[in-house]
Design an enzyme around this catalytic site. Structure first.
Site, mmCIF file in Angstrom:
data_model
loop_
_atom_site.group_PDB
_atom_site.id
_atom_site.type_symbol
_atom_site.label_atom_id
_atom_site.label_comp_id
_atom_site.label_asym_id
_atom_site.label_seq_id
_atom_site.Cartn_x
_atom_site.Cartn_y
_atom_site.Cartn_z
ATOM 1 N N PHE A 56 74.545 4.150 -21.295
ATOM 2 C CA PHE A 56 75.339 3.261 -20.462
ATOM 3 C C PHE A 56 74.484 2.122 -19.921
ATOM 4 C CE2 PHE A 56 78.386 6.485 -20.784
ATOM 5 C CZ PHE A 56 79.561 6.129 -20.150
ATOM 6 N N LEU B 238 76.274 -2.304 -15.914
ATOM 7 C CA LEU B 238 77.653 -2.743 -15.679
ATOM 8 C C LEU B 238 78.637 -1.648 -16.068
ATOM 9 C CD1 LEU B 238 79.699 -4.864 -14.878
ATOM 10 C CD2 LEU B 238 79.507 -5.859 -17.167
ATOM 11 N N TYR C 60 65.136 24.407 -29.791
ATOM 12 C CA TYR C 60 65.079 24.172 -28.350
ATOM 13 C C TYR C 60 64.046 25.131 -27.762
ATOM 14 C CZ TYR C 60 69.565 21.692 -28.826
ATOM 15 O OH TYR C 60 70.578 20.827 -29.187
#
Length: 295
Positions: free
Chosen positions: A222, A225, A67
């Site tokens: 996601f 809907l 990172y």
């Protein structure tokens, strides 16, 4: 903020290596710059987030020296060293960053030894509590294939005392079974959430055997809907969609640990409050149906 239905949830713990940790942890990936590359826009804000997390009882921080690279671990050391005795720092190896910020597989024995040494140096530690072997056969998700070679190299580093406990990341159930045949696996870290439930059976298997499952990307993948359904539930319970997604994970199985990340103290506090949100059965049922709604 969500209602404090069950204050005891905040103290809910699970075994991770030799220690027990709060199930609500913190993922440090967002403390680096855009694209998890380079320094943060506001280093003081990054330091403040880490200190606020620990001040609020978080004792499980997920990180990696890729990172930044190096940036996030250096910020963790500056913010928190000397580390609290109960703090578990979980890092991961198996990748490196290209000059263009790309993610590159790096799981040869020399690569893994160098990665462990980088993590030790930048975190300021003599040994790493838990190291996840991230399998990079597929960058964006698990792909089948034997993990014996890279895992065996990590086991040798454990035998040298540089690593206390071993976990796996970005793996299939078959790879978890293979890994457990080679050494003790204390955790599995994969993407899992309301909309991404491929690991349902694996989570239940690990729970039976007392092994932690660390979920990341609570809102990743996601559809519109699915997001709409989550938002409707959040409105009914008086919380944010992220808080509901986290609360659902904590109620899904006792071995699930969550590591939502943020670079904002205010957002961190919202996330931590999700540990006190108890979702009613009817709302859990509504949320459980999200995984089948892809359009």
């Amino acid at each position: 903020m969500p209602p404090l239905h069950n204050e005891g949830n905040r103290q809910d713990t699970y075994a991770l290596g030799a220690k027990r940790v709060k199930r609500m942890g913190y993922g440090a990936m967002q403390l680096a710059g855009p694209g998890v590359f380079g320094p943060p826009r506001d280093r003081d804000a990054a330091l403040a987030v880490l200190r606020e997390a620990v001040a609020n009882g978080v004792n499980h921080i997920d990180t990696s020296d890729f990172y930044g690279p190096h940036v996030t671990n250096q910020i963790i050391r500056e913010a928190l060293s000397p580390y609290p005795e109960d703090l578990v720092l979980v890092t991961k190896i198996g990748a490196r960053r290209g000059e263009d910020a790309s993610w590159i597989r790096a799981d040869g024995a020399a690569d893994l030894e160098s990665a462990v040494e980088d993590n030790l140096r930048n975190l300021g530690l003599d040994a790493l509590d838990v190291v996840n072997m991230r399998i990079m056969f597929g960058v964006h998700g698990p792909e089948e294939g034997s993990i014996a070679e890279p895992l065996s190299a990590l086991i040798k580093l454990q035998q040298r005392g540089l690593v206390r406990h071993i976990g796996l990341s970005n793996v299939t159930a078959t790879q978890v079974q293979e890994g457990r045949g080679l050494c003790d696996i204390v955790c599995v870290q994969n993407q899992y959430n309301l909309a991404h439930r491929h690991d349902d059976a694996l989570i239940d298997t690990l729970a039976r055997d007392g092994i932690a499952y660390v979920s990341y990307f609570p809102l990743g993948g996601f559809s519109p809907l699915q997001s709409a359904t989550l938002t409707e539930v959040a409105q009914r319970v008086g919380a944010t969609p992220m808080q509901v997604a986290i609360a659902w994970l904590l109620q899904r199985a006792p071995n699930i640990l969550v590591i939502p990340g943020t670079s904002s103290v205010a957002h961190l506090r919202e996330n931590l409050a999700a540990a006190t949100l108890a979702l009613p059965d009817a709302e859990v049922q509504a949320l459980d149906g999200i995984s089948g709604r892809a359009a």
